[in-house]
Design a protein around this motif. Structure first.
Motif, short mmCIF file in Angstrom:
data_model
loop_
_atom_site.label_atom_id
_atom_site.label_comp_id
_atom_site.label_asym_id
_atom_site.label_seq_id
_atom_site.Cartn_x
_atom_site.Cartn_y
_atom_site.Cartn_z
N SER A 27 -14.88 -0.66 -6.86
CA SER A 27 -15.24 -1.84 -7.64
C SER A 27 -14.22 -2.96 -7.55
CB SER A 27 -15.43 -1.46 -9.12
OG SER A 27 -16.45 -0.51 -9.24
N PHE A 28 -12.96 -2.60 -7.51
CA PHE A 28 -11.88 -3.60 -7.53
C PHE A 28 -11.09 -3.54 -6.24
CE2 PHE A 28 -12.36 -2.04 -11.97
CZ PHE A 28 -12.94 -3.17 -12.49
N PRO A 29 -11.15 -4.60 -5.44
CA PRO A 29 -10.39 -4.61 -4.18
C PRO A 29 -8.88 -4.46 -4.40
CG PRO A 29 -11.99 -6.39 -4.21
CD PRO A 29 -11.99 -5.78 -5.57
N ALA A 30 -8.38 -4.92 -5.53
CA ALA A 30 -6.95 -4.80 -5.79
C ALA A 30 -6.52 -3.35 -5.97
CB ALA A 30 -6.57 -5.61 -7.03
N ALA A 31 -7.45 -2.47 -6.34
CA ALA A 31 -7.13 -1.06 -6.53
C ALA A 31 -6.95 -0.32 -5.20
CB ALA A 31 -8.22 -0.37 -7.35
N ARG A 32 -7.29 -0.98 -4.10
CA ARG A 32 -7.14 -0.36 -2.79
C ARG A 32 -5.80 -0.70 -2.15
NH1 ARG A 32 -12.33 -3.11 -1.03
NH2 ARG A 32 -13.62 -2.51 -2.79
N GLY A 33 -5.01 -1.49 -2.79
CA GLY A 33 -3.77 -1.96 -2.18
C GLY A 33 -2.54 -1.29 -2.75
N ILE A 34 -1.43 -2.00 -2.56
CA ILE A 34 -0.14 -1.50 -3.03
C ILE A 34 0.28 -2.36 -4.21
CG2 ILE A 34 2.28 -1.21 -2.45
CD1 ILE A 34 1.41 -0.75 0.43
N GLY A 35 0.59 -1.72 -5.32
CA GLY A 35 1.06 -2.44 -6.50
C GLY A 35 2.57 -2.40 -6.59
N GLU A 36 3.14 -3.40 -7.22
CA GLU A 36 4.60 -3.44 -7.35
C GLU A 36 5.10 -2.35 -8.29
OE1 GLU A 36 5.95 -7.29 -8.49
OE2 GLU A 36 4.73 -8.29 -6.96
N THR A 37 4.35 -2.06 -9.33
CA THR A 37 4.80 -1.10 -10.33
C THR A 37 4.56 0.34 -9.91
OG1 THR A 37 4.21 -2.73 -12.01
CG2 THR A 37 4.64 -0.49 -12.76
N PHE A 38 3.38 0.65 -9.41
CA PHE A 38 3.01 2.04 -9.15
C PHE A 38 2.98 2.42 -7.68
CE2 PHE A 38 0.93 1.07 -13.24
CZ PHE A 38 1.59 1.99 -14.02
N GLY A 39 3.11 1.49 -6.78
CA GLY A 39 3.07 1.82 -5.36
C GLY A 39 1.64 1.82 -4.84
N TRP A 40 1.34 2.77 -3.96
CA TRP A 40 0.03 2.84 -3.32
C TRP A 40 -1.00 3.35 -4.31
CZ3 TRP A 40 -2.57 6.94 -0.16
CH2 TRP A 40 -3.58 6.40 0.64
N LEU A 41 -1.87 2.49 -4.78
CA LEU A 41 -2.81 2.81 -5.86
C LEU A 41 -3.86 3.86 -5.51
CD1 LEU A 41 -3.26 -0.67 -7.53
CD2 LEU A 41 -1.96 1.28 -8.34
N PRO A 42 -4.40 3.91 -4.27
CA PRO A 42 -5.36 4.98 -3.98
C PRO A 42 -4.78 6.38 -4.17
CG PRO A 42 -5.57 3.28 -2.34
CD PRO A 42 -4.38 2.94 -3.18
N PHE A 43 -3.48 6.53 -3.96
CA PHE A 43 -2.85 7.83 -4.20
C PHE A 43 -2.98 8.21 -5.66
CE2 PHE A 43 0.93 10.13 -5.63
CZ PHE A 43 0.76 11.31 -4.92
N TRP A 44 -2.63 7.30 -6.56
CA TRP A 44 -2.66 7.59 -8.00
C TRP A 44 -4.09 7.69 -8.53
CZ3 TRP A 44 1.62 9.32 -9.88
CH2 TRP A 44 2.82 8.92 -9.32
N LEU A 45 -5.02 6.92 -7.95
CA LEU A 45 -6.38 6.90 -8.47
C LEU A 45 -7.27 8.01 -7.93
CD1 LEU A 45 -7.05 3.06 -8.34
CD2 LEU A 45 -6.58 4.46 -10.35
N LEU A 46 -7.02 8.45 -6.71
CA LEU A 46 -7.94 9.41 -6.10
C LEU A 46 -7.23 10.65 -5.57
CD1 LEU A 46 -10.92 9.73 -5.46
CD2 LEU A 46 -10.49 8.69 -3.24
N ALA A 47 -6.20 10.49 -4.79
CA ALA A 47 -5.56 11.63 -4.13
C ALA A 47 -4.85 12.55 -5.13
CB ALA A 47 -4.57 11.14 -3.07
N LEU A 48 -4.16 12.00 -6.09
CA LEU A 48 -3.43 12.83 -7.04
C LEU A 48 -4.35 13.66 -7.93
CD1 LEU A 48 -0.47 13.42 -7.70
CD2 LEU A 48 -0.67 11.81 -9.54
N PRO A 49 -5.41 13.10 -8.52
CA PRO A 49 -6.32 13.97 -9.30
C PRO A 49 -7.01 15.03 -8.45
CG PRO A 49 -6.69 11.68 -9.88
CD PRO A 49 -5.76 11.69 -8.71
N LEU A 50 -7.36 14.71 -7.21
CA LEU A 50 -8.00 15.71 -6.35
C LEU A 50 -7.03 16.82 -5.95
CD1 LEU A 50 -10.33 13.54 -4.09
CD2 LEU A 50 -10.97 15.10 -5.95
N ALA A 51 -5.78 16.47 -5.70
CA ALA A 51 -4.78 17.49 -5.37
C ALA A 51 -4.51 18.38 -6.58
CB ALA A 51 -3.48 16.82 -4.90
N ALA A 52 -4.45 17.80 -7.77
CA ALA A 52 -4.26 18.60 -8.99
C ALA A 52 -5.45 19.51 -9.24
CB ALA A 52 -4.02 17.68 -10.18
#
Length: 104
Positions: free
Chosen positions: A33-58
């Motif tokens: 939904s949000f193109p900004a969520a596909r990029g790199i944020g200054e605070t959290f780094g690579w957002l797809p990792f935190w939004l998708l990869a980390l919950p799936l790995a857990a």
């Protein structure tokens, strides 16, 4: 008629697994939904990792741990029988010490 054997439990997910899958689904919706969520944020780094990869790995880790515990539980009764058979074996009788034999 079901092809599944009667002794197998139906597929079950724990509440933890359900919440991790829900977090991954929300992360996927946010990324789509949000193109900004596909990029790199200054605070959290690579957002797809935190939004998708980390919950799936857990979720995968929680699932594998639950399956490992279920396999260990299934193997436990046979281990008990093996230990029981070891304790039932006849043992060598140990005679009384020499001092007790003389006193008797």
């Amino acid at each position: 008629m079901s092809m599944r054997p009667a002794n197998l439990a139906p597929f079950h997910t724990s509440p933890l697994e359900q919440s991790l899958l829900g977090a991954a689904a929300l992360g996927l919706v946010a990324m789509l939904s949000f193109p900004a969520a596909r990029g790199i944020g200054e605070t959290f780094g690579w957002l797809p990792f935190w939004l998708l990869a980390l919950p799936l790995a857990a979720w995968a880790t929680a699932r594998l741990l639950r399956l490992r515990d279920a396999a260990a539980l299934a193997a436990r009764p046979s281990a008990r029988v093996h230990r029981l058979l070891q304790t039932v074996r006849p043992r060598k009788s140990v005679g009384r010490p020499q001092a007790l034999r003389c006193a008797a």
